[in-house]
Write a protein that holds these residues in place. Structure first.
Motif, PDB file in Angstrom:
ATOM      1  N   PRO B 203       0.817  -1.226   0.000  1.00 56.66           N
ATOM      2  CA  PRO B 203       0.000   0.000   0.000  1.00 56.66           C
ATOM      3  C   PRO B 203       0.853   1.279   0.000  1.00 56.66           C
ATOM      4  O   PRO B 203       0.416   2.306  -0.507  1.00 56.66           O
ATOM      5  N   GLU B 204       2.083   1.205   0.546  1.00 55.97           N
ATOM      6  CA  GLU B 204       2.951   2.386   0.597  1.00 55.97           C
ATOM      7  C   GLU B 204       3.354   2.843  -0.804  1.00 55.97           C
ATOM      8  O   GLU B 204       3.775   3.974  -0.996  1.00 55.97           O
ATOM      9  N   GLU B 205       3.255   1.937  -1.762  1.00 58.39           N
ATOM     10  CA  GLU B 205       3.637   2.297  -3.128  1.00 58.39           C
ATOM     11  C   GLU B 205       2.481   2.915  -3.910  1.00 58.39           C
ATOM     12  O   GLU B 205       2.604   3.188  -5.107  1.00 58.39           O
ATOM     13  N   LEU B 206       1.360   3.114  -3.231  1.00 55.44           N
ATOM     14  CA  LEU B 206       0.194   3.713  -3.896  1.00 55.44           C
ATOM     15  C   LEU B 206      -0.157   5.027  -3.208  1.00 55.44           C
ATOM     16  O   LEU B 206       0.205   5.247  -2.050  1.00 55.44           O
ATOM     17  N   PRO B 207      -0.881   5.917  -3.908  1.00 52.64           N
ATOM     18  CA  PRO B 207      -1.272   7.197  -3.289  1.00 52.64           C
ATOM     19  C   PRO B 207      -2.252   6.971  -2.138  1.00 52.64           C
ATOM     20  O   PRO B 207      -2.821   5.885  -1.996  1.00 52.64           O
ATOM     21  N   ASP B 208      -2.441   8.012  -1.321  1.00 51.88           N
ATOM     22  CA  ASP B 208      -3.398   7.926  -0.213  1.00 51.88           C
ATOM     23  C   ASP B 208      -4.830   8.026  -0.744  1.00 51.88           C
ATOM     24  O   ASP B 208      -5.134   8.888  -1.560  1.00 51.88           O
ATOM     25  N   LEU B 209      -5.687   7.148  -0.217  1.00 54.13           N
ATOM     26  CA  LEU B 209      -7.089   7.094  -0.669  1.00 54.13           C
ATOM     27  C   LEU B 209      -7.930   8.170   0.016  1.00 54.13           C
ATOM     28  O   LEU B 209      -7.847   8.348   1.231  1.00 54.13           O
ATOM     29  N   HIS B 210      -8.757   8.857  -0.773  1.00 53.59           N
ATOM     30  CA  HIS B 210      -9.635   9.891  -0.215  1.00 53.59           C
ATOM     31  C   HIS B 210     -10.964   9.910  -0.967  1.00 53.59           C
ATOM     32  O   HIS B 210     -11.008   9.596  -2.153  1.00 53.59           O
ATOM     33  N   PRO B 211     -12.040  10.341  -0.284  1.00 57.77           N
ATOM     34  CA  PRO B 211     -13.308  10.538  -0.979  1.00 57.77           C
ATOM     35  C   PRO B 211     -13.182  11.629  -2.042  1.00 57.77           C
ATOM     36  O   PRO B 211     -12.263  12.454  -1.975  1.00 57.77           O
ATOM     37  N   VAL B 212     -14.119  11.646  -2.993  1.00 59.24           N
ATOM     38  CA  VAL B 212     -14.046  12.628  -4.081  1.00 59.24           C
ATOM     39  C   VAL B 212     -14.160  14.065  -3.580  1.00 59.24           C
ATOM     40  O   VAL B 212     -13.747  15.002  -4.252  1.00 59.24           O
ATOM     41  N   PHE B 213     -14.734  14.249  -2.379  1.00 57.67           N
ATOM     42  CA  PHE B 213     -14.919  15.596  -1.837  1.00 57.67           C
ATOM     43  C   PHE B 213     -13.685  16.103  -1.086  1.00 57.67           C
ATOM     44  O   PHE B 213     -13.695  17.193  -0.531  1.00 57.67           O
ATOM     45  N   TYR B 214     -12.640  15.298  -1.018  1.00 54.32           N
ATOM     46  CA  TYR B 214     -11.466  15.667  -0.236  1.00 54.32           C
ATOM     47  C   TYR B 214     -10.852  16.975  -0.751  1.00 54.32           C
ATOM     48  O   TYR B 214     -10.664  17.159  -1.952  1.00 54.32           O
ATOM     49  N   SER B 215     -10.541  17.871   0.186  1.00 57.86           N
ATOM     50  CA  SER B 215      -9.968  19.151  -0.236  1.00 57.86           C
ATOM     51  C   SER B 215      -8.817  19.565   0.667  1.00 57.86           C
ATOM     52  O   SER B 215      -8.531  20.754   0.812  1.00 57.86           O
ATOM     53  N   GLY B 216      -8.151  18.577   1.264  1.00 59.10           N
ATOM     54  CA  GLY B 216      -7.082  18.892   2.211  1.00 59.10           C
ATOM     55  C   GLY B 216      -5.729  19.162   1.581  1.00 59.10           C
ATOM     56  O   GLY B 216      -4.696  18.889   2.180  1.00 59.10           O
ATOM     57  N   VAL B 217      -5.725  19.666   0.381  1.00 59.47           N
ATOM     58  CA  VAL B 217      -4.445  19.996  -0.252  1.00 59.47           C
ATOM     59  C   VAL B 217      -4.461  21.461  -0.678  1.00 59.47           C
ATOM     60  O   VAL B 217      -5.525  22.020  -0.931  1.00 59.47           O
ATOM     61  N   THR B 218      -3.291  22.087  -0.739  1.00 60.25           N
ATOM     62  CA  THR B 218      -3.238  23.477  -1.207  1.00 60.25           C
ATOM     63  C   THR B 218      -2.212  23.642  -2.317  1.00 60.25           C
ATOM     64  O   THR B 218      -1.199  22.935  -2.358  1.00 60.25           O
ATOM     65  N   LEU B 219      -2.476  24.594  -3.176  1.00 61.21           N
ATOM     66  CA  LEU B 219      -1.587  24.905  -4.285  1.00 61.21           C
ATOM     67  C   LEU B 219      -0.238  25.403  -3.760  1.00 61.21           C
ATOM     68  O   LEU B 219      -0.185  26.168  -2.803  1.00 61.21           O
ATOM     69  N   LYS B 220       0.834  24.985  -4.405  1.00 63.45           N
ATOM     70  CA  LYS B 220       2.143  25.532  -4.061  1.00 63.45           C
ATOM     71  C   LYS B 220       2.154  27.027  -4.357  1.00 63.45           C
ATOM     72  O   LYS B 220       1.482  27.497  -5.272  1.00 63.45           O
ATOM     73  N   LYS B 221       2.968  27.754  -3.588  1.00 64.50           N
ATOM     74  CA  LYS B 221       3.012  29.225  -3.701  1.00 64.50           C
ATOM     75  C   LYS B 221       3.311  29.695  -5.115  1.00 64.50           C
ATOM     76  O   LYS B 221       2.716  30.647  -5.622  1.00 64.50           O
ATOM     77  N   GLU B 222       4.270  29.005  -5.759  1.00 65.99           N
ATOM     78  CA  GLU B 222       4.662  29.418  -7.107  1.00 65.99           C
ATOM     79  C   GLU B 222       3.469  29.376  -8.058  1.00 65.99           C
ATOM     80  O   GLU B 222       3.320  30.235  -8.915  1.00 65.99           O
ATOM     81  N   TYR B 223       2.643  28.351  -7.904  1.00 63.94           N
ATOM     82  CA  TYR B 223       1.489  28.246  -8.802  1.00 63.94           C
ATOM     83  C   TYR B 223       0.399  29.236  -8.414  1.00 63.94           C
ATOM     84  O   TYR B 223      -0.300  29.753  -9.279  1.00 63.94           O
ATOM     85  N   GLN B 224       0.261  29.490  -7.111  1.00 63.62           N
ATOM     86  CA  GLN B 224      -0.677  30.542  -6.701  1.00 63.62           C
ATOM     87  C   GLN B 224      -0.295  31.846  -7.389  1.00 63.62           C
ATOM     88  O   GLN B 224      -1.151  32.556  -7.919  1.00 63.62           O
TER      89      GLN B 224
END
Lengths: 274, 508
Positions: B203-224
């Motif tokens: 499982p460590e070789e796969l991404p973390d599973l989240h519901p489709v509504f998950y929003s716990g990530v933020t854009l990197k400053k450079e892209y902002q």
């Protein structure tokens, strides 16, 4: 010798079948054949081709050609061998009167299509015939005329290749080929004219078509491929930024840095460190 | 004014949509990226090119179309095609290209697994039919045939995860995309042990599973900064094209199904339960844990008609392929229903549902001396739609379907829509907005933001545009031809294997 670049011109009538009359060889020059009579079975780069009257074959430096079983079939043909420059990379040498850009386009068109250089090209017969007359008679102006006829022949072949390419029928396929050609020579300062010529379209139609299909103008599409390749090199951490800039076709590391930052928010060195 | 941005990483292109909060499309833009076929069964895309293309299209849309109209972006939501796979090394750098859903290199791995009881167990746990399209089979292939790359790979991810990771740094995957990898247990919402063991990963070789509504990530400053977005803009990881298209098709009622036909296609229904299929013909993908999208995909949709047009279309008058296809459809419309008894099996790309046979091939059957070019045109179109009908029929034992909602560039052609209505003998409606995936992603975002109380309510806002009623007489004719179509497929099963084998051996 008036024409050092013309290694051979023959008008051959072959009435008998002889063993080893056309053995398979890798050529170091450009060979062109126009079939006048008969039916010829040839192997060009391991592919079997049957040529009939009206067919025209081009074999480029580094390609292999020979008759099936080493035999030249019964029939008649024109044959022409022209030397290439820079180890076979420059097909139209100094003799050609075409502009530098035109030469480059024709070079690209022939190289991109080198797997399908057997064409139906009846128009080539007159050119080959006139070429023969000029070479035999050496009348006034023949030096210029011969080279003009050669230029005309290359232009004719390129245009026919483009037509056969049927970019209208299968633009996605044509576009993919273009992309691959660009990626193979990303350091070259491609112009829209060159790219358009490569797939045989006028500049305006080409720009329109590319925009419609890809969402990018041709030059922006190119810049995105440049940045894509640069990104990969930056991540590898082996090549310095200036070399990356030049190998992916930016004018300078400054130009690369500005363009890269404008899109990604990072300068190349910041991106590398992140 | 606020707006929602949808980024859809499709098969051939990235599409970016901007919606206002009422669901009106403000603007959209598309950027194409190529697919490379280095070998006959291979189908790959350049992940960096996809990212750069996305970034360019997004940036230009925002700066040229959205900001001048005084819109503020409050939410960005992602959609993407399913089944892509990218391996990255310990630094997160891609090991070569991403492999797309259309890649068939794992044919043998899939065939072997499918015949085993382990295959059956994995199908039941994951809901993904055993087929070379799935990440499960692709990873297994890599383990067997590219051990060096497999050894260097520290994570396996779909292209959408890679894109989000570039933008935010987080390595996340949503339930929808994950449920189509063949690696996720859709019953308990974790990576499936048996599937992972078969693939040879942890499982460590796969991404973390989240519901489709998950929003716990933020854009990197450079892209902002470069995209001129506020740090508070919500990043929703979103869902897959299939699930979003179903949501955007407005088929929440139990008696409805949706048909999508673009280049490829699918027949889908939505429900609150996983549908068990002992024949392993249908997929179960998760929109959420309570909303299951069930159905079957075809690899042979509009792409087959496109092939036909390229080969046999008239290009003396037509300017391009689209115009040539229009002319072909006009010709086909003049031919009687059933193409005078000419039947076409459209499996030029092999087929997924319902036969799941990568070796299947195309066939014109019943040709007689009176058939003309125009019969072949119509037969080609009918064949593509017979295939969609045969997928629809696999859902019949599980659900009583009364009406159909169609979308996608091929299904939406009025001529095709009418044939679908006649074939299924059910009313068929097109929806009023042009892109059901974009709409689905908007509805998902708007529900998360509280604009709609639930996905059900959101989906009900989709209105139908035009309805095609079935013609009973035509249905009778089609039904009889369809019987031949169906039995033909089972009868030539051995020949499919034989011809595909010969093609692999002798064709260049």
């Amino acid at each position: 010798m008036h024409f050092p670049h013309i290694l051979e011109f023959t008008h051959k009538k072959n009435n008998t079948i002889q063993l080893n009359s056309f053995n398979s060889n890798v050529t170091d020059c450009i060979c062109m054949y126009y079939i006048l009579e008969g039916k010829f079975s040839w192997m060009i780069d391991l592919q079997q081709h049957t040529l009939y009257p009206g067919d025209f074959a081009v074999v480029l430096p580094g390609q292999r050609i020979g008759g099936e079983n080493g035999i030249l079939n019964i029939g008649a043909l024109f044959g022409l061998k022209i030397s290439a420059e820079d180890c076979g990379k420059i097909l139209l040498g100094k003799w050609s009167g075409l502009t530098k850009k035109e030469k480059l386009s024709i070079n690209q068109i022939l190289l991109v299509n080198k797997q399908q250089l057997v064409l139906k090209l009846k128009e080539a017969q007159v050119l080959m015939h006139n070429l023969q007359l000029e070479l035999q008679n050496e009348e006034v102006g023949f030096y210029t005329r011969v080279n003009q006829l050669l230029d005309e022949l290359f232009v004719l072949v390129s245009r026919q290749l483009i037509r056969q390419n049927s970019s209208r029928r299968d633009f996605p396929q044509t576009f993919l080929k273009l992309e691959q050609t660009l990626r193979q020579n990303l350091a070259h300062q491609w112009t829209v004219e060159e790219m358009a010529a490569l797939i045989g379209m006028g500049t305006t139609a080409f720009t329109e078509k590319v925009k419609n299909y890809s969402g990018f103008s041709p030059l922006n599409y190119l810049i995105n491929i440049r940045i894509t390749e640069a990104t990969k090199l930056l991540k590898k951490n082996e090549v310095n930024v200036t070399d990356i800039a030049l190998s992916t076709g930016f004018y300078s590391s400054q130009h690369f840095s500005t363009t890269f930052k404008k899109l990604t928010g990072y300068t190349p060195s910041e991106f590398r460190k992140k | 004014m606020n707006c929602i941005i949808i980024i859809e990483m499709g098969t051939d292109a990235v599409k970016v949509f901007a919606f206002d909060l009422s669901g009106n499309l403000i603007s959209s833009s598309k950027g194409h990226y190529p697919t490379f076929h280095e070998q006959p069964d291979h189908s790959e895309q350049d992940p960096e090119q996809m990212f750069i293309t996305m970034l360019y299209i997004l940036k230009n849309l925002l700066i040229e179309k959205i900001y001048p109209k005084k819109y503020t972006v409050t939410c960005i939501c992602f959609g993407s095609s399913m089944h892509s796979l990218l391996a990255v090394d310990k630094e997160g750098i891609p090991l070569g290209n991403a492999i797309t859903w259309a890649d068939n290199r794992g044919k043998k791995e899939a065939a072997d697994l499918k015949q085993s009881s382990l295959g059956e167990e994995i199908y039941r746990a994951t809901g993904t039919p055993i087929h070379p399209m799935s990440s499960l089979i692709k990873i297994a292939w890599m383990k067997n045939h590219d051990p060096e790359k497999f050894r260097l790979a520290k994570k396996f991810m779909p292209i959408k995860t890679y894109i989000i990771q570039q933008l935010t740094g987080a390595c996340v995957i949503d339930y929808s995309i994950a449920s189509a990898t063949g690696l996720m247990n859709i019953h308990n919402l974790t990576w499936d042990e048996a599937a992972l063991e078969f693939a040879g990963i942890t499982p460590e070789e796969l991404p973390d599973l989240h519901p489709v509504f998950y929003s716990g990530v933020t854009l990197k400053k450079e892209y902002q900064r470069v995209l001129k977005l506020s740090p508070t803009v919500k990043i929703l990881i979103g869902s897959s094209d299939g699930c979003l298209a179903t949501l955007g098709a407005g088929v929440w009622e139990n008696s409805m199904a949706t048909i999508t036909i673009e280049d490829s296609g699918a027949f889908r229904i939505i429900g609150d339960k996983i549908i068990e299929d002992p024949k392993q013909q249908i997929f179960n993908y998760l929109l959420t844990e309570k909303h299951i999208i069930t159905g079957g995909p075809t690899s042979n949709g509009g792409v087959i008609f496109n092939w036909f047009a390229k080969q046999f279309g008239d290009f003396t008058e037509a300017f391009d392929i689209d115009q040539s296809m229009e002319m072909l459809i006009e010709e086909a419309a003049g031919v009687e229903v059933g193409s005078g008894g000419l039947i076409f099996l459209p499996f030029l790309h092999g087929e997924r549902a319902p036969i799941w046979n990568p070796n299947s091939r195309g066939c014109y059957f019943g040709v007689n001396i009176r058939h003309e070019r125009k019969h072949f045109i119509r037969a080609t179109i009918e064949g593509i739609l017979y295939e969609m009908y045969s997928i629809g029929r696999t859902l019949e034992p599980h659900r009583h379907i009364e009406t159909l909602s169609i979308n996608g560039s091929f299904a939406s052609i009025p001529f095709c829509a009418q044939i679908i209505a006649d074939l299924f003998n059910k009313p068929v409606s097109t929806i009023s907005h042009a892109d059901s995936i974009g709409m689905g992603a908007f509805l998902l975002s708007a529900t998360e933001m509280g604009i709609y109380p639930s996905l059900e309510q959101a989906s009900k806002t989709v209105t139908m545009h035009q309805t095609y009623l079935p013609n009973a007489e035509n249905h009778q004719v089609y039904a009889q031809y369809f019987k031949v179509f169906e039995s033909l497929i089972t009868k030539v099963a051995d020949e499919f294997d034989a011809i595909s084998d010969l093609q692999q051996r002798y064709s260049q």
